[in-house]
Every structure is written in C-alpha cells, then in structure tokens.
Design a protein around this motif. Structure first.
Motif, PDB file in Angstrom:
ATOM      1  N   GLU A  77       0.925  -1.528   0.005  1.00 38.80           N
ATOM      2  CA  GLU A  77       0.090  -0.038   0.249  1.00 38.80           C
ATOM      3  C   GLU A  77       1.003   1.241  -0.196  1.00 38.80           C
ATOM      4  OE1 GLU A  77      -3.302   2.109   3.107  1.00 38.80           O
ATOM      5  OE2 GLU A  77      -2.469   0.383   3.693  1.00 38.80           O
ATOM      6  N   ILE A  78       0.539   2.329  -0.655  1.00 44.42           N
ATOM      7  CA  ILE A  78       1.382   3.774  -1.061  1.00 44.42           C
ATOM      8  C   ILE A  78       0.332   4.188   0.081  1.00 44.42           C
ATOM      9  CG2 ILE A  78       1.902   5.575  -2.177  1.00 44.42           C
ATOM     10  CD1 ILE A  78       1.489   4.043  -4.863  1.00 44.42           C
ATOM     11  N   ILE A  79       1.764   4.693   1.020  1.00 42.81           N
ATOM     12  CA  ILE A  79       1.132   5.649   2.062  1.00 42.81           C
ATOM     13  C   ILE A  79       1.238   7.145   1.967  1.00 42.81           C
ATOM     14  CG2 ILE A  79       2.120   5.872   5.190  1.00 42.81           C
ATOM     15  CD1 ILE A  79       0.531   3.361   3.757  1.00 42.81           C
ATOM     16  N   LYS A  80       2.592   7.378   1.458  1.00 42.02           N
ATOM     17  CA  LYS A  80       2.637   8.354   1.605  1.00 42.02           C
ATOM     18  C   LYS A  80       4.152   9.029  -0.064  1.00 42.02           C
ATOM     19  CE  LYS A  80       4.812  11.425   4.404  1.00 42.02           C
ATOM     20  NZ  LYS A  80       4.702  12.715   5.236  1.00 42.02           N
ATOM     21  N   LEU A  81       3.087   9.375  -1.298  1.00 48.68           N
ATOM     22  CA  LEU A  81       3.472   9.792  -1.989  1.00 48.68           C
ATOM     23  C   LEU A  81       4.320  10.807  -2.738  1.00 48.68           C
ATOM     24  CD1 LEU A  81       2.605   8.172  -5.268  1.00 48.68           C
ATOM     25  CD2 LEU A  81       1.118   9.246  -5.178  1.00 48.68           C
ATOM     26  N   ASN A  82       6.149  10.049  -3.369  1.00 46.80           N
ATOM     27  CA  ASN A  82       6.603  12.549  -3.801  1.00 46.80           C
ATOM     28  C   ASN A  82       6.487  12.637  -3.468  1.00 46.80           C
ATOM     29  OD1 ASN A  82       7.590  13.353  -6.325  1.00 46.80           O
ATOM     30  ND2 ASN A  82       6.140  13.708  -7.318  1.00 46.80           N
ATOM     31  N   THR A  83       7.256  12.859  -1.500  1.00 43.07           N
ATOM     32  CA  THR A  83       6.865  13.547  -0.594  1.00 43.07           C
ATOM     33  C   THR A  83       8.432  13.453   0.156  1.00 43.07           C
ATOM     34  OG1 THR A  83       6.100  14.984   0.726  1.00 43.07           O
ATOM     35  CG2 THR A  83       5.451  12.761   0.806  1.00 43.07           C
ATOM     36  N   HIS A  84       8.489  13.475   1.041  1.00 40.97           N
ATOM     37  CA  HIS A  84       9.569  13.720   2.151  1.00 40.97           C
ATOM     38  C   HIS A  84       8.860  12.547   3.381  1.00 40.97           C
ATOM     39  CE1 HIS A  84      13.234  14.008   4.475  1.00 40.97           C
ATOM     40  NE2 HIS A  84      12.767  14.736   5.109  1.00 40.97           N
ATOM     41  N   VAL A  85       9.759  11.493   3.513  1.00 43.61           N
ATOM     42  CA  VAL A  85       9.320  10.560   4.600  1.00 43.61           C
ATOM     43  C   VAL A  85      10.837  10.803   5.380  1.00 43.61           C
ATOM     44  CG1 VAL A  85       9.249   8.311   4.715  1.00 43.61           C
ATOM     45  CG2 VAL A  85       8.876   9.423   2.976  1.00 43.61           C
ATOM     46  N   THR A  86       9.674  11.231   6.686  1.00 46.33           N
ATOM     47  CA  THR A  86      10.275  11.425   7.962  1.00 46.33           C
ATOM     48  C   THR A  86      10.306   9.525   8.841  1.00 46.33           C
ATOM     49  OG1 THR A  86       8.282  11.422   9.608  1.00 46.33           O
ATOM     50  CG2 THR A  86       9.369  13.088   7.963  1.00 46.33           C
TER      51      THR A  86
END
Length: 95
Positions: A77-86
């Motif tokens: 499952e895609i949780i965060k897309l095309n962004t900064h992951v912390t």
C-alpha cells in the motif's frame, strides 16, 4: 537515509534507491551505481530505473520531483507519495 536504514533494517525497513539517469542522461551502469553507493556510503541497494519505469508508477500521473521519496507499506500500500518521508513515518509502519 543510510542512518535510518542502519537503525531500522533489522525491524523490517527495506530501502532502495532508484537512479534513472546518469550525468549523460542515460540509465546508469552497474559500475556507476556501485561508485555512487561507495561515494555516499550506502549499503542498501542502488538500482537502475531504466526509462523511469518504476519511479513513474508512483507519481500518481504527475511530475517527478527529484529527489523523491515514497513510503510503501509491507502490503504494498502506498502510504506517502512523491514527498519527504520522515523517521516518524517509517516507525509508524514497521511491523
């Protein structure tokens, strides 16, 4: 990213870096990928993404910002897309 990988790899974090182009604008060779990993001290896989074939699947039909991060849960499952992951994002989804 390497520090996060080292800290959480035994907890299930898998980290891959996809490189679609080298400085000449073509897919990087295995030697270039190995050199990049050595230069930046990366122990996780560095893979060639020929013609942006994998990265483009995770852009939601939009443009690709470089560098880009995606967080994909163990069930794909895609949780965060095309962004900064912390780090907090990562911890939240570790098994």
């Amino acid at each position: 990213l390497e520090a996060l990988y080292q800290e959480y790899k035994d907890d299930g974090l898998m980290l891959m870096v996809l490189m679609a182009e080298n400085n000449a604008g073509v897919a990087p060779t295995a030697e270039e990928l190995t050199g990049w990993a050595q230069t930046y001290g990366s122990s996780h896989p560095i893979l060639s993404d020929i013609n942006w074939g994998i990265t483009s699947r995770y852009t939601g039909g939009g443009s690709i910002g470089l560098p880009t991060d995606h967080l994909i849960a163990p069930n794909m499952e895609i949780i965060k897309l095309n962004t900064h992951v912390t780090e907090e994002d990562i911890i939240q989804y570790l098994p």
